[in-house]
Design a protein around this motif. Structure first.
Motif, PDB file in Angstrom:
ATOM      1  N   UNK A  96       0.831  -1.211   0.000  1.00  0.00           N
ATOM      2  CA  UNK A  96       0.000   0.000   0.000  1.00  0.00           C
ATOM      3  C   UNK A  96       0.864   1.259   0.000  1.00  0.00           C
ATOM      4  N   UNK A  97       0.490   2.235  -0.790  1.00  0.00           N
ATOM      5  CA  UNK A  97       1.268   3.472  -0.902  1.00  0.00           C
ATOM      6  C   UNK A  97       0.989   4.399   0.267  1.00  0.00           C
ATOM      7  N   UNK A  98       2.028   5.155   0.648  1.00  0.00           N
ATOM      8  CA  UNK A  98       1.869   6.184   1.663  1.00  0.00           C
ATOM      9  C   UNK A  98       1.811   5.687   3.083  1.00  0.00           C
ATOM     10  N   UNK A 131      12.130   1.331   0.562  1.00  0.00           N
ATOM     11  CA  UNK A 131      12.583   1.636  -0.800  1.00  0.00           C
ATOM     12  C   UNK A 131      11.578   1.216  -1.863  1.00  0.00           C
ATOM     13  N   UNK A 132      10.442   0.643  -1.450  1.00  0.00           N
ATOM     14  CA  UNK A 132       9.494   0.083  -2.422  1.00  0.00           C
ATOM     15  C   UNK A 132       8.051   0.482  -2.122  1.00  0.00           C
ATOM     16  N   UNK A 133       7.874   1.639  -1.511  1.00  0.00           N
ATOM     17  CA  UNK A 133       6.530   2.046  -1.102  1.00  0.00           C
ATOM     18  C   UNK A 133       5.573   2.093  -2.292  1.00  0.00           C
TER      19      UNK A 133
END
Length: 261
Positions: free
Chosen positions: A144-146, A175-177
């Motif tokens: 999930x982003x953020x 490093x992979x958001x």
């Protein structure tokens, strides 16, 4: 008191070897799935201790949601405390309290939403030296982003948890958001007839920090020696161990069938 004598001189050097103090060790886990909550309570062994069992009986163990009422565990065996038929919900802080000999040890952990396993892949490893050949597991997750996410991957083969001493499968999305992440399983290998269950845990930062430092201290059993370099604990009042509230997804596969498909 110990004495060291050297043949090159007559002087005897005396060294005080003080018996180390036993420290309480707490390992507590709760999940969002319908599995019993479990708390293990023990003590570290003094350097010259003779006890074969370090289990702590008679502790008062409870869990509560932040600002909520506690629910109490039952001791199912010496040092093993369980709470049945209770479900933890995601997006809450949970607090575990362990009262023993007049001291209350507390820790809190945040239960994140379950992140599903997007896919699993197998890669064959030829092996060399001390390392056996076989298949390694890669687990893919859509991060999930953020949100700061932390993961732990556990693998069960033929119903038994795979343990690699000194190595824990931990991952951060730093490093992979927001991306599709391939989580590479480390050293264990599996054979064609093995039945594997991959468990992807969504853990909080305190749990990640605990296992990360534990992994760096060359050996899973470090908590039983009261080493000066003990891993970071989220329990207060000097207790060792950790409390982890986590959600998880599981996916079973049979290596042979997965390869053929």
């Amino acid at each position: 008191m110990a004495s060291l004598a050297f043949s090159s001189c007559e002087k005897v050097i005396e060294i005080d070897l003080a018996d180390s103090k036993s420290i309480i060790v707490i390992e507590a886990t709760i999940t969002s799935n319908k599995e019993p909550f479990t708390v293990l309570v023990s003590k570290t062994s003094p350097y010259f201790g003779t006890s074969s069992s370090n289990s702590v009986s008679g502790a008062i163990v409870s869990v509560r949601v932040e600002n909520g009422k506690p629910r109490y565990f039952k001791e199912s065996a010496p040092g093993i405390y369980k709470l049945e038929k209770t479900v933890a919900l995601a997006n809450y802080w949970y607090i575990v309290d362990v009262e023993y000999e007049g001291i209350t040890y507390s820790a809190r952990s945040y239960l994140h939403e379950m992140i599903p396993i997007a896919d699993i892949s197998l890669a064959y490893f030829d092996g060399f030296g001390f390392f056996d050949s076989g298949y390694k597991v890669n687990c893919f997750v859509r991060d999930p982003a953020g949100v700061d996410n932390y993961y732990r991957m556990k693998i069960y083969v033929n119903g038994n948890a795979v343990t690699d001493e000194g190595e824990i499968n931990l991952y951060s999305d730093k490093l992979f958001d927001g991306k599709l992440i391939g989580l590479v399983q480390h050293s264990a290998v599996f054979q064609e007839n093995d039945s594997i269950t991959v468990e992807l845990q969504s853990i909080d930062k305190a749990t990640y920090d605990y296992f990360s430092t534990l992994e760096n201290i060359s050996g899973i059993e470090i908590i039983q020696s009261a080493s000066p370099a003990n891993p970071i604990s989220n329990f207060n009042n000097g207790a060792l161990g950790y409390f982890s509230a986590y959600s998880f997804d599981r996916k079973p596969i049979i290596v042979k069938d997965y390869i053929n498909n």
